[in-house]
Motif scaffolding. Sequence first.
Motif, PDB file in Angstrom:
ATOM      1  N   GLU A   1       0.837  -1.213   0.000  1.00  0.00           N
ATOM      2  CA  GLU A   1       0.000   0.000   0.000  1.00  0.00           C
ATOM      3  C   GLU A   1       0.870   1.261   0.000  1.00  0.00           C
ATOM      4  OE1 GLU A   1      -3.022  -0.282   3.037  1.00  0.00           O
ATOM      5  OE2 GLU A   1      -3.587   1.820   2.771  1.00  0.00           O
ATOM      6  N   ALA A   2       1.943   1.224   0.797  1.00  0.00           N
ATOM      7  CA  ALA A   2       2.811   2.403   0.896  1.00  0.00           C
ATOM      8  C   ALA A   2       3.500   2.686  -0.435  1.00  0.00           C
ATOM      9  CB  ALA A   2       3.850   2.186   1.999  1.00  0.00           C
ATOM     10  N   VAL A   3       4.000   1.643  -1.087  1.00  0.00           N
ATOM     11  CA  VAL A   3       4.718   1.857  -2.353  1.00  0.00           C
ATOM     12  C   VAL A   3       3.747   2.293  -3.446  1.00  0.00           C
ATOM     13  CG1 VAL A   3       6.055   0.729  -4.169  1.00  0.00           C
ATOM     14  CG2 VAL A   3       6.637   0.328  -1.781  1.00  0.00           C
ATOM     15  N   LEU A   4       2.570   1.694  -3.482  1.00  0.00           N
ATOM     16  CA  LEU A   4       1.588   2.085  -4.505  1.00  0.00           C
ATOM     17  C   LEU A   4       1.111   3.521  -4.280  1.00  0.00           C
ATOM     18  CD1 LEU A   4      -0.558  -1.182  -4.894  1.00  0.00           C
ATOM     19  CD2 LEU A   4       1.106  -0.257  -6.523  1.00  0.00           C
ATOM     20  N   ASP A   5       1.098   3.949  -3.034  1.00  0.00           N
ATOM     21  CA  ASP A   5       0.783   5.341  -2.689  1.00  0.00           C
ATOM     22  C   ASP A   5      -0.494   5.825  -3.373  1.00  0.00           C
ATOM     23  OD1 ASP A   5       1.144   7.791  -1.456  1.00  0.00           O
ATOM     24  OD2 ASP A   5       2.506   8.558  -2.998  1.00  0.00           O
ATOM     25  N   GLY A   6      -1.515   5.026  -3.254  1.00  0.00           N
ATOM     26  CA  GLY A   6      -2.815   5.437  -3.804  1.00  0.00           C
ATOM     27  C   GLY A   6      -3.085   4.925  -5.209  1.00  0.00           C
ATOM     28  N   ARG A   7      -2.057   4.414  -5.880  1.00  0.00           N
ATOM     29  CA  ARG A   7      -2.299   3.872  -7.228  1.00  0.00           C
ATOM     30  C   ARG A   7      -2.953   2.500  -7.122  1.00  0.00           C
ATOM     31  NH1 ARG A   7       2.880   4.281 -11.062  1.00  0.00           N
ATOM     32  NH2 ARG A   7       1.308   3.507 -12.527  1.00  0.00           N
ATOM     33  N   ASN A   8      -3.581   2.098  -8.193  1.00  0.00           N
ATOM     34  CA  ASN A   8      -4.177   0.770  -8.228  1.00  0.00           C
ATOM     35  C   ASN A   8      -3.075  -0.239  -8.560  1.00  0.00           C
ATOM     36  OD1 ASN A   8      -6.133  -1.119  -8.034  1.00  0.00           O
ATOM     37  ND2 ASN A   8      -7.226  -0.541  -9.898  1.00  0.00           N
ATOM     38  N   LEU A   9      -3.329  -1.497  -8.288  1.00  0.00           N
ATOM     39  CA  LEU A   9      -2.389  -2.546  -8.706  1.00  0.00           C
ATOM     40  C   LEU A   9      -2.926  -3.159  -9.996  1.00  0.00           C
ATOM     41  CD1 LEU A   9       0.152  -4.245  -8.101  1.00  0.00           C
ATOM     42  CD2 LEU A   9      -1.321  -5.831  -6.838  1.00  0.00           C
ATOM     43  N   ASP A  10      -2.096  -3.081 -11.058  1.00  0.00           N
ATOM     44  CA  ASP A  10      -2.560  -3.567 -12.362  1.00  0.00           C
ATOM     45  C   ASP A  10      -2.274  -5.050 -12.571  1.00  0.00           C
ATOM     46  OD1 ASP A  10      -3.537  -1.040 -13.470  1.00  0.00           O
ATOM     47  OD2 ASP A  10      -1.445  -0.417 -13.275  1.00  0.00           O
ATOM     48  N   TYR A  11      -1.045  -5.464 -12.226  1.00  0.00           N
ATOM     49  CA  TYR A  11      -0.658  -6.861 -12.474  1.00  0.00           C
ATOM     50  C   TYR A  11      -0.033  -7.469 -11.227  1.00  0.00           C
ATOM     51  CZ  TYR A  11      -0.783  -5.492 -17.440  1.00  0.00           C
ATOM     52  OH  TYR A  11      -1.159  -5.020 -18.677  1.00  0.00           O
ATOM     53  N   ILE A  12      -0.317  -8.737 -11.029  1.00  0.00           N
ATOM     54  CA  ILE A  12       0.539  -9.526 -10.139  1.00  0.00           C
ATOM     55  C   ILE A  12       1.106 -10.671 -10.970  1.00  0.00           C
ATOM     56  CG2 ILE A  12      -1.518 -10.675  -9.136  1.00  0.00           C
ATOM     57  CD1 ILE A  12       0.501 -11.226  -6.750  1.00  0.00           C
ATOM     58  N   ILE A  13       2.415 -10.757 -10.997  1.00  0.00           N
ATOM     59  CA  ILE A  13       3.076 -11.852 -11.717  1.00  0.00           C
ATOM     60  C   ILE A  13       3.333 -12.957 -10.701  1.00  0.00           C
ATOM     61  CG2 ILE A  13       5.159 -12.554 -12.966  1.00  0.00           C
ATOM     62  CD1 ILE A  13       5.305  -9.685 -14.078  1.00  0.00           C
ATOM     63  N   VAL A  14       2.766 -14.128 -10.956  1.00  0.00           N
ATOM     64  CA  VAL A  14       2.934 -15.268 -10.041  1.00  0.00           C
ATOM     65  C   VAL A  14       4.002 -16.189 -10.628  1.00  0.00           C
ATOM     66  CG1 VAL A  14       1.802 -17.224  -8.922  1.00  0.00           C
ATOM     67  CG2 VAL A  14       0.542 -15.090  -9.269  1.00  0.00           C
ATOM     68  N   ASN A  15       5.191 -16.083 -10.090  1.00  0.00           N
ATOM     69  CA  ASN A  15       6.272 -16.948 -10.560  1.00  0.00           C
ATOM     70  C   ASN A  15       6.233 -18.320  -9.888  1.00  0.00           C
ATOM     71  OD1 ASN A  15       7.740 -15.286 -12.458  1.00  0.00           O
ATOM     72  ND2 ASN A  15       8.316 -13.991 -10.724  1.00  0.00           N
ATOM     73  N   HIS A  16       5.670 -18.362  -8.679  1.00  0.00           N
ATOM     74  CA  HIS A  16       5.678 -19.623  -7.921  1.00  0.00           C
ATOM     75  C   HIS A  16       4.462 -19.637  -7.010  1.00  0.00           C
ATOM     76  CE1 HIS A  16       6.965 -23.111  -5.882  1.00  0.00           C
ATOM     77  NE2 HIS A  16       7.952 -22.659  -5.154  1.00  0.00           N
ATOM     78  N   MET A  17       3.743 -20.768  -7.012  1.00  0.00           N
ATOM     79  CA  MET A  17       2.477 -20.863  -6.260  1.00  0.00           C
ATOM     80  C   MET A  17       2.612 -21.656  -4.973  1.00  0.00           C
ATOM     81  SD  MET A  17      -0.318 -19.341  -6.517  1.00  0.00           S
ATOM     82  CE  MET A  17      -1.572 -20.317  -5.698  1.00  0.00           C
ATOM     83  N   GLU A  18       3.813 -21.800  -4.428  1.00  0.00           N
ATOM     84  CA  GLU A  18       3.917 -22.451  -3.118  1.00  0.00           C
ATOM     85  C   GLU A  18       3.475 -21.444  -2.053  1.00  0.00           C
ATOM     86  OE1 GLU A  18       7.672 -24.342  -2.346  1.00  0.00           O
ATOM     87  OE2 GLU A  18       6.857 -25.433  -0.632  1.00  0.00           O
ATOM     88  N   PRO A  19       2.814 -21.917  -0.990  1.00  0.00           N
ATOM     89  CA  PRO A  19       2.208 -20.971  -0.044  1.00  0.00           C
ATOM     90  C   PRO A  19       3.178 -19.978   0.611  1.00  0.00           C
ATOM     91  CG  PRO A  19       1.189 -23.101   0.225  1.00  0.00           C
ATOM     92  CD  PRO A  19       2.326 -23.291  -0.759  1.00  0.00           C
TER      93      PRO A  19
END
Length: 399
Positions: A65-83
């Motif tokens: 949240e701090a880094v986005l500073d009010g911007r929306n999140l457009d993409y999440i790249i999932v390189n690995h799906m281990e929990p």
Amino acid sequence: MYCVKKINDDLYWVGGSDRRLALFENAYPIPRGISYNSYVMLDEKTVLFDTVDRAITGQFLENVEAVLDGRNLDYIIVNHMEPDHCATLGEIVRRYPDVQVVCNAKTVPIINQFYEFGVDSRAIIVKEGDTLSTGKHNFTFYLAPMVHWPEVMVTYDTTDKVLFSADAFGTFGAMNGNIFADELNFERDWLDDSRRYYSNIVGKYGPSTMTLLKKLATLDIQLLCPLHGPVWRSDINWYVDKYLLWSSYEPEEKSVMIAYGSIYGNTENAANILACRLADQGVKNVVVYDVAVTHPSVLISEAFRCSHLVFASATYNSGIFSSMEHLLMDMKSHNVQNRTVALMENGTWGITAGKKMAEIISQMKNMTILDDMITIKSSVKEDQLTEINAMAEAIVKTL
Ligand code: FEO
């Protein structure tokens, strides 16, 4: 409060560390803790690279949240799906409902196994070599199956020459403010944990790791961002060279690990005498471990380091001393191979440990068991010193 690290003009580390967890994967002791790395890139579009373990959910969400500073999140790249990297994926989707999930075809069913948010409608499925532009940055995706799960991929930012390498190049150890490997004495303080991480978590999949390393050899990597441990911006080839050795099951050193399972100290005595004779003959960095007190993950790691392995076991329940048997089975499971082995056995009656150890070791690939196993009957006698000397000589000859 958020706690983030700026990596370059556009990239931020938004992960965190866990220093409370006793056992990573509920199996591996981590006295130095563990970091779960996640990264945010701010471009015309915003991108999150993987998420984190549930243990640091609060810190992670504040960081994003701090880094986005009010911007929306457009993409999440999932390189690995281990929990340890996806446990907060559901919460990210809930908080940023417009986010698109960039992953490969093998990732989709795994996301649907862990979550019910329905990834299909928001998924951007990528294949080997596919690209994604987020404005200034262009990403290329490379599949890395079995490093360390089947769906693993790595992401390369061709603009800043950054590799997001998933578990590859990760290590146990919490981050302590210094996020870059060149700010640490990595060889002195981190290499053992890095080797222990690789050998125990990914070590079984050496051929898959080699395939990935071949792909990476064609890339100009200026920044290496793994999912655990420090980020690399210099001496990357030094670390890649370690991976080339580990993934090909080549020893890092011509040296000897002696692992003993001793009940009353007599097998231990034989192990110590052998260690002294090896040192007398010039072998450096010999290590001796009691398998009953040293965690197998350390011994697996040492087996990846050393060219020669000696197993000395008391006979117990008509077989191998239980911690030694566990170690050997663990080594087999982790695909330890390509080593020279010497064996010592002990017992007061019905001595069987040596034969049974040889049976397990023979099931591993390319293991050379030296002739002349030493059999101790209860305790080492004066006339057996010659035999132990001869074993040291046979080991030195093959170093
Ligand atoms: Fe760090 Fe395979 O998870």
